[in-house]
Design a protein around this motif. Sequence first.
Motif, PDB file in Angstrom:
ATOM      1  N   ASN A 116       0.763  -1.141  -0.019  1.00  0.00           N
ATOM      2  CA  ASN A 116       0.151   0.050   0.059  1.00  0.00           C
ATOM      3  C   ASN A 116       1.022   1.230   0.010  1.00  0.00           C
ATOM      4  N   MET A 117       1.099   1.692  -1.201  1.00  0.00           N
ATOM      5  CA  MET A 117       1.814   2.985  -1.309  1.00  0.00           C
ATOM      6  C   MET A 117       0.947   4.166  -1.304  1.00  0.00           C
ATOM      7  N   GLU A 118       1.266   5.156  -0.428  1.00  0.00           N
ATOM      8  CA  GLU A 118       0.454   6.328  -0.065  1.00  0.00           C
ATOM      9  C   GLU A 118       1.028   7.504  -0.783  1.00  0.00           C
ATOM     10  N   LEU A 119       0.657   8.063  -1.814  1.00  0.00           N
ATOM     11  CA  LEU A 119       0.963   9.149  -2.357  1.00  0.00           C
ATOM     12  C   LEU A 119       0.625  10.516  -1.688  1.00  0.00           C
ATOM     13  N   VAL A 120       1.356  11.469  -1.939  1.00  0.00           N
ATOM     14  CA  VAL A 120       1.253  13.010  -1.424  1.00  0.00           C
ATOM     15  C   VAL A 120      -0.013  13.314  -1.758  1.00  0.00           C
ATOM     16  N   ASN A 121      -0.786  13.180  -2.976  1.00  0.00           N
ATOM     17  CA  ASN A 121      -1.932  13.735  -3.202  1.00  0.00           C
ATOM     18  C   ASN A 121      -3.020  12.911  -2.542  1.00  0.00           C
ATOM     19  N   GLY A 122      -2.859  11.986  -1.672  1.00  0.00           N
ATOM     20  CA  GLY A 122      -3.970  11.237  -0.918  1.00  0.00           C
ATOM     21  C   GLY A 122      -4.343   9.845  -1.548  1.00  0.00           C
ATOM     22  N   ASP A 123      -3.873   9.613  -2.936  1.00  0.00           N
ATOM     23  CA  ASP A 123      -4.062   8.389  -3.663  1.00  0.00           C
ATOM     24  C   ASP A 123      -3.286   7.348  -3.029  1.00  0.00           C
ATOM     25  N   ASN A 124      -3.833   6.068  -3.199  1.00  0.00           N
ATOM     26  CA  ASN A 124      -3.020   4.686  -2.928  1.00  0.00           C
ATOM     27  C   ASN A 124      -2.838   3.974  -3.998  1.00  0.00           C
ATOM     28  N   VAL A 125      -1.750   3.334  -4.102  1.00  0.00           N
ATOM     29  CA  VAL A 125      -1.111   2.263  -5.178  1.00  0.00           C
ATOM     30  C   VAL A 125      -1.051   1.025  -4.513  1.00  0.00           C
ATOM     31  N   THR A 126      -1.607  -0.090  -4.610  1.00  0.00           N
ATOM     32  CA  THR A 126      -1.266  -1.538  -4.521  1.00  0.00           C
ATOM     33  C   THR A 126      -0.819  -2.224  -5.265  1.00  0.00           C
ATOM     34  N   ASP A 127      -0.402  -1.960  -6.527  1.00  0.00           N
ATOM     35  CA  ASP A 127       0.407  -2.664  -7.528  1.00  0.00           C
ATOM     36  C   ASP A 127       1.948  -3.375  -6.991  1.00  0.00           C
ATOM     37  N   THR A 128       2.024  -4.664  -6.977  1.00  0.00           N
ATOM     38  CA  THR A 128       3.224  -5.111  -6.576  1.00  0.00           C
ATOM     39  C   THR A 128       4.219  -5.487  -7.637  1.00  0.00           C
ATOM     40  N   GLU A 129       3.818  -5.110  -8.858  1.00  0.00           N
ATOM     41  CA  GLU A 129       4.706  -5.220 -10.142  1.00  0.00           C
ATOM     42  C   GLU A 129       6.045  -4.571  -9.857  1.00  0.00           C
ATOM     43  N   PRO A 130       6.335  -3.302  -9.345  1.00  0.00           N
ATOM     44  CA  PRO A 130       7.637  -2.711  -9.341  1.00  0.00           C
ATOM     45  C   PRO A 130       8.557  -3.152  -8.160  1.00  0.00           C
ATOM     46  N   ILE A 131       8.257  -4.343  -7.517  1.00  0.00           N
ATOM     47  CA  ILE A 131       9.105  -4.892  -6.539  1.00  0.00           C
ATOM     48  C   ILE A 131       9.243  -6.253  -6.636  1.00  0.00           C
ATOM     49  N   ARG A 132      10.405  -6.771  -6.564  1.00  0.00           N
ATOM     50  CA  ARG A 132      10.690  -8.307  -6.607  1.00  0.00           C
ATOM     51  C   ARG A 132       9.783  -9.132  -5.827  1.00  0.00           C
ATOM     52  N   GLY A 133       9.194 -10.205  -6.030  1.00  0.00           N
ATOM     53  CA  GLY A 133       8.157 -11.087  -5.390  1.00  0.00           C
ATOM     54  C   GLY A 133       8.950 -11.721  -4.319  1.00  0.00           C
ATOM     55  N   TYR A 134      10.180 -11.609  -3.765  1.00  0.00           N
ATOM     56  CA  TYR A 134      10.732 -12.400  -2.820  1.00  0.00           C
ATOM     57  C   TYR A 134      11.883 -11.549  -2.381  1.00  0.00           C
ATOM     58  N   ASP A 135      12.520 -12.103  -1.251  1.00  0.00           N
ATOM     59  CA  ASP A 135      13.513 -11.530  -0.682  1.00  0.00           C
ATOM     60  C   ASP A 135      14.386 -12.466   0.381  1.00  0.00           C
ATOM     61  N   ILE A 136      15.521 -12.291   0.192  1.00  0.00           N
ATOM     62  CA  ILE A 136      16.736 -13.116   1.126  1.00  0.00           C
ATOM     63  C   ILE A 136      17.350 -12.369   2.041  1.00  0.00           C
ATOM     64  N   ALA A 137      16.964 -12.617   3.239  1.00  0.00           N
ATOM     65  CA  ALA A 137      17.801 -11.722   4.308  1.00  0.00           C
ATOM     66  C   ALA A 137      18.683 -12.810   5.250  1.00  0.00           C
ATOM     67  N   GLY A 138      19.333 -11.965   6.239  1.00  0.00           N
ATOM     68  CA  GLY A 138      19.819 -12.782   7.413  1.00  0.00           C
ATOM     69  C   GLY A 138      19.094 -12.148   8.589  1.00  0.00           C
ATOM     70  N   VAL A 139      19.177 -12.852   9.831  1.00  0.00           N
ATOM     71  CA  VAL A 139      18.561 -12.333  11.111  1.00  0.00           C
ATOM     72  C   VAL A 139      19.500 -12.519  12.029  1.00  0.00           C
ATOM     73  N   VAL A 140      19.755 -11.595  12.799  1.00  0.00           N
ATOM     74  CA  VAL A 140      20.486 -11.599  14.305  1.00  0.00           C
ATOM     75  C   VAL A 140      19.943 -10.963  15.185  1.00  0.00           C
TER      76      VAL A 140
END
Length: 183
Positions: A116-140
Amino acid sequence: MKKLLVLVFALGFLGTAQAQFGVRAGFSSANFTDFDSDAIAGFHVGGYYKKDLGFLSLEPGVQFSQKGYQRNSTVGHTTKNDRINYLDIPVLVRVNFLPFLNVFAGPQGSLLVSRNMELVNGDNVTDTEPIRGYDIAGVVGVGANLPFGLNAQVSYDIGFQSVQYYDQDVKNNVFKISVGYDF
């Protein structure tokens, strides 16, 4: 033959070791690396299965986690904040120094669930296309066992790969404070 005996002994040891299910929830503070933004507050909630092996514990889990960023100054930007939700799957190894204190680390895979991306003008964008669908991380992190089956921990998720946010090379980094309960 020696390796087979060690494997049989190890499997037998694992089968007799203590194991418990638990739930965990808490506060998250997330941000992207190398990006003009501020941390965004969120939460995480999920469950885990802890296999106690004495000095070590193995703890796989699944949790819903809010990540993303916010901008305190939106001058020159169209985005106010972007909350990106993931299903995190950590596999942690805990080193139990004392009965009440442990440190832990391990890999974490994450699957993009929603956004849920909130724009300055008050609109919301829910499109997930501009983001890779997975992530790899480490936890400490560091954990404490409390009375009545409760536990608390402080952890940091360190992104290992870019999430390709609008083709920008950024990584998720998340600070978490959690409270859990072992059943």
